[in-house]
Design an enzyme around this catalytic site. Structure first.
Site, PDB file in Angstrom:
ATOM      1  N   PHE A 196       0.870  -1.176   0.000  1.00 34.21           N
ATOM      2  CA  PHE A 196       0.000   0.000   0.000  1.00 34.21           C
ATOM      3  C   PHE A 196       0.909   1.229   0.000  1.00 34.21           C
ATOM      4  O   PHE A 196       1.894   1.272   0.752  1.00 34.21           O
ATOM      5  CB  PHE A 196      -0.896  -0.013   1.241  1.00 34.21           C
ATOM      6  CG  PHE A 196      -1.963   1.036   1.235  1.00 34.21           C
ATOM      7  CD1 PHE A 196      -3.091   0.884   0.445  1.00 34.21           C
ATOM      8  CD2 PHE A 196      -1.851   2.172   2.020  1.00 34.21           C
ATOM      9  CE1 PHE A 196      -4.092   1.854   0.448  1.00 34.21           C
ATOM     10  CE2 PHE A 196      -2.831   3.144   2.033  1.00 34.21           C
ATOM     11  CZ  PHE A 196      -3.954   2.982   1.230  1.00 34.21           C
ATOM     12  N   ASP A 222       2.857  -5.897   8.137  1.00 30.21           N
ATOM     13  CA  ASP A 222       1.618  -5.128   8.085  1.00 30.21           C
ATOM     14  C   ASP A 222       0.466  -6.121   7.949  1.00 30.21           C
ATOM     15  O   ASP A 222       0.367  -6.833   6.942  1.00 30.21           O
ATOM     16  CB  ASP A 222       1.660  -4.172   6.897  1.00 30.21           C
ATOM     17  CG  ASP A 222       0.434  -3.270   6.809  1.00 30.21           C
ATOM     18  OD1 ASP A 222      -0.655  -3.694   7.247  1.00 30.21           O
ATOM     19  OD2 ASP A 222       0.549  -2.154   6.276  1.00 30.21           O
ATOM     20  N   TYR A 232     -10.196  -1.201  11.442  1.00 35.07           N
ATOM     21  CA  TYR A 232     -11.487  -0.835  10.853  1.00 35.07           C
ATOM     22  C   TYR A 232     -11.882  -1.724   9.679  1.00 35.07           C
ATOM     23  O   TYR A 232     -12.934  -1.511   9.087  1.00 35.07           O
ATOM     24  CB  TYR A 232     -11.495   0.634  10.420  1.00 35.07           C
ATOM     25  CG  TYR A 232     -10.301   1.089   9.604  1.00 35.07           C
ATOM     26  CD1 TYR A 232     -10.201   0.789   8.253  1.00 35.07           C
ATOM     27  CD2 TYR A 232      -9.290   1.821  10.195  1.00 35.07           C
ATOM     28  CE1 TYR A 232      -9.111   1.204   7.511  1.00 35.07           C
ATOM     29  CE2 TYR A 232      -8.201   2.251   9.464  1.00 35.07           C
ATOM     30  CZ  TYR A 232      -8.110   1.944   8.119  1.00 35.07           C
ATOM     31  OH  TYR A 232      -7.027   2.360   7.394  1.00 35.07           O
ATOM     32  N   LYS A 233     -11.090  -2.724   9.362  1.00 35.72           N
ATOM     33  CA  LYS A 233     -11.446  -3.648   8.281  1.00 35.72           C
ATOM     34  C   LYS A 233     -12.128  -4.876   8.883  1.00 35.72           C
ATOM     35  O   LYS A 233     -13.273  -4.809   9.328  1.00 35.72           O
ATOM     36  CB  LYS A 233     -10.203  -4.009   7.472  1.00 35.72           C
ATOM     37  CG  LYS A 233      -9.516  -2.809   6.821  1.00 35.72           C
ATOM     38  CD  LYS A 233      -8.332  -3.233   5.995  1.00 35.72           C
ATOM     39  CE  LYS A 233      -7.481  -2.051   5.544  1.00 35.72           C
ATOM     40  NZ  LYS A 233      -8.203  -1.132   4.640  1.00 35.72           N
ATOM     41  N   ARG A 289     -12.610  -5.144  -6.348  1.00 38.83           N
ATOM     42  CA  ARG A 289     -12.240  -5.871  -5.132  1.00 38.83           C
ATOM     43  C   ARG A 289     -13.496  -6.252  -4.359  1.00 38.83           C
ATOM     44  O   ARG A 289     -14.395  -5.432  -4.157  1.00 38.83           O
ATOM     45  CB  ARG A 289     -11.347  -5.027  -4.226  1.00 38.83           C
ATOM     46  CG  ARG A 289      -9.977  -4.734  -4.749  1.00 38.83           C
ATOM     47  CD  ARG A 289      -9.061  -4.238  -3.631  1.00 38.83           C
ATOM     48  NE  ARG A 289      -9.734  -3.346  -2.689  1.00 38.83           N
ATOM     49  CZ  ARG A 289      -9.229  -2.965  -1.524  1.00 38.83           C
ATOM     50  NH1 ARG A 289      -8.058  -3.422  -1.136  1.00 38.83           N
ATOM     51  NH2 ARG A 289      -9.891  -2.133  -0.737  1.00 38.83           N
TER      52      ARG A 289
END
Length: 418
Positions: free
Chosen positions: A146, A215, A240-241, A389
């Protein structure tokens, strides 16, 4: 079509996690974007209301002690720890993922530099050990990461006087050498959903005498991680995922227990001081994972996260992983059945050992396709230039959701590209 609908119903009926769906606030849409923002756990609004009205509104400053605000970062860290395969006392919650990447990566480089001499053997069980020290001036960073991780790594390299070399995870074993201080890797590729070999890559980094930072943003809460089992040095992740902590909920930092006494955070703050209320001009770090704290915790979002994590009580991560693989397998099967041949290409590995909990499909006009999917009640997301996605959160996504999403995708693609 009818056969796949029937199979979806049968799979839902046999799903041991199906009852967890009732613990979330959902509507009639098929929500397959939990790899960007998890759905709202139903217990959160009431908890936040209590935090605002009673703890803040009535108790006010007393809540730092009486409501446990002060200990929230490590208390909530201990709730996250089992979900990433860590024992208590090694995870602290606070700050953003980006800030924690910076702390972990600079800390890893400093550990590598401190490895020579008297402390060289302090970290038995992995890490740089006696091989670190003079000459270790290179950071390897996942070239497919990312973007923010890359930006942070470049800044950490400038700050520590290291050079930085982007490599793919597959290239890491061949790129390691006596100059390697630290390696920053993603467990799951955010774009393709590819799961990288955390045990093997961690072992390779340690064999080279370096330290590894993982990560976990796209793996924690979707699959077993095994931080302690595999001797990972440092790790970071968002909440938050798949952990459903809410937009901007605080991230976390893992520091392996035997490295904590030598972890030198580049962001020392009063919250990580051994005597935070001593107001001393000299900094003395606290013991344990508390060294990862910096400033005053963001209490509102942190306690919302704590409430969100209650949905995990009694839920084995292994069961979540089994359902995740079953969901993604079924989705790929339904896509093959409903989508005309040649309109999409899957970027996600077929092999279970290489798959996270998302499916990435490449197709022309992907941005327009995703917009039409959302208008039709199937919510995923789009990554430029041509990737759709779909994230599968096993706690609330069912097999009928999967079948419907693939069927709508076929209809949309026939209309847009057919």
């Amino acid at each position: 079509m009818s056969e796949l609908i029937s199979r979806a119903a049968e799979l839902d009926a046999a799903d041991e996690l199906a009852g967890l769906r009732e613990k979330f606030v959902l509507d009639d849409a098929v929500y397959l974007d939990g790899n960007s923002l998890g759905a709202l756990p139903a217990a959160v609004p009431g908890r936040v209301d209590d935090v605002v009205r009673r703890q803040w509104g009535s108790l006010r400053i007393r809540s730092w002690d009486e409501s446990g605000w002060w200990t929230a970062p490590e208390r909530i860290g201990d709730r996250i720890a089992p979900l990433v395969g860590a024992a208590a006392g090694q995870v602290v919650v606070g700050d953003s993922t980006s800030v924690n990447v910076f702390k972990a990566l600079v800390g890893a480089v400093r550990l590598a530099g401190a490895g020579a001499g008297a402390d060289a053997g302090a970290d038995a069980g992995g890490g740089a050990g006696g091989g670190a020290g003079a000459g270790r001036d290179e950071i390897l960073v996942d070239a497919t990461t990312f973007p923010t991780d890359g930006y942070i790594a470049a800044s950490a390299a400038r700050m520590t006087g290291c050079s930085i070399r982007p490599v793919t995870p597959a290239e890491v074993p061949g790129a390691l050498g006596p100059r390697t201080a630290a390696v920053l890797l993603n467990h799951v590729d955010y774009r393709t959903g590819r799961l990288h070999d955390l045990p093997g890559l961690t072992a390779a980094v340690h064999e080279a005498g370096a330290y590894v930072v993982w990560d976990l943003c796209h793996s924690a809460g979707a699959l077993p991680v095994g931080l302690d089992q595999h001797g990972v040095d440092l790790a970071v992740g968002c909440t938050y995922k798949y952990l459903n902590g809410g937009p901007g909920s605080p991230a976390y930092l893992y520091v392996r227990r035997d490295l904590q006494s030598r972890f030198d955070s580049p962001l020392p703050g009063w919250n990580s001081h051994a005597e935070p209320f001593g107001m001393r001009s000299e900094y003395t770090p606290a013991s344990g994972a508390l060294r990862g704290r910096v400033g005053t915790p963001d209490i509102l979002s942190m306690l919302a996260l704590e409430a969100a994590l209650e949905v995990w009580d009694g839920v084995p991560v292994e069961s979540v992983r089994a359902k995740s693989l079953a969901l993604t397998d079924f989705f790929l099967e339904c896509v093959a059945s409903y989508v005309p041949e040649g309109l999409v290409e899957s970027l996600t590995p077929v092999a279970h050992a290489e798959r996270g909990s998302q499916v990435a499909l490449r197709c022309p006009d992907a941005g327009d396709v995703m917009k039409r999917l959302i208008e039709s009640g199937v919510v995923g997301d789009f990554r430029s230039p041509d990737v759709l996605r779909f994230g599968f959160t096993p706690l609330y996504v069912g097999f009928r959701d999967v079948e419907r999403a693939a069927r709508v995708l076929g209809d949309v693609l026939r209309g847009v590209l057919g």
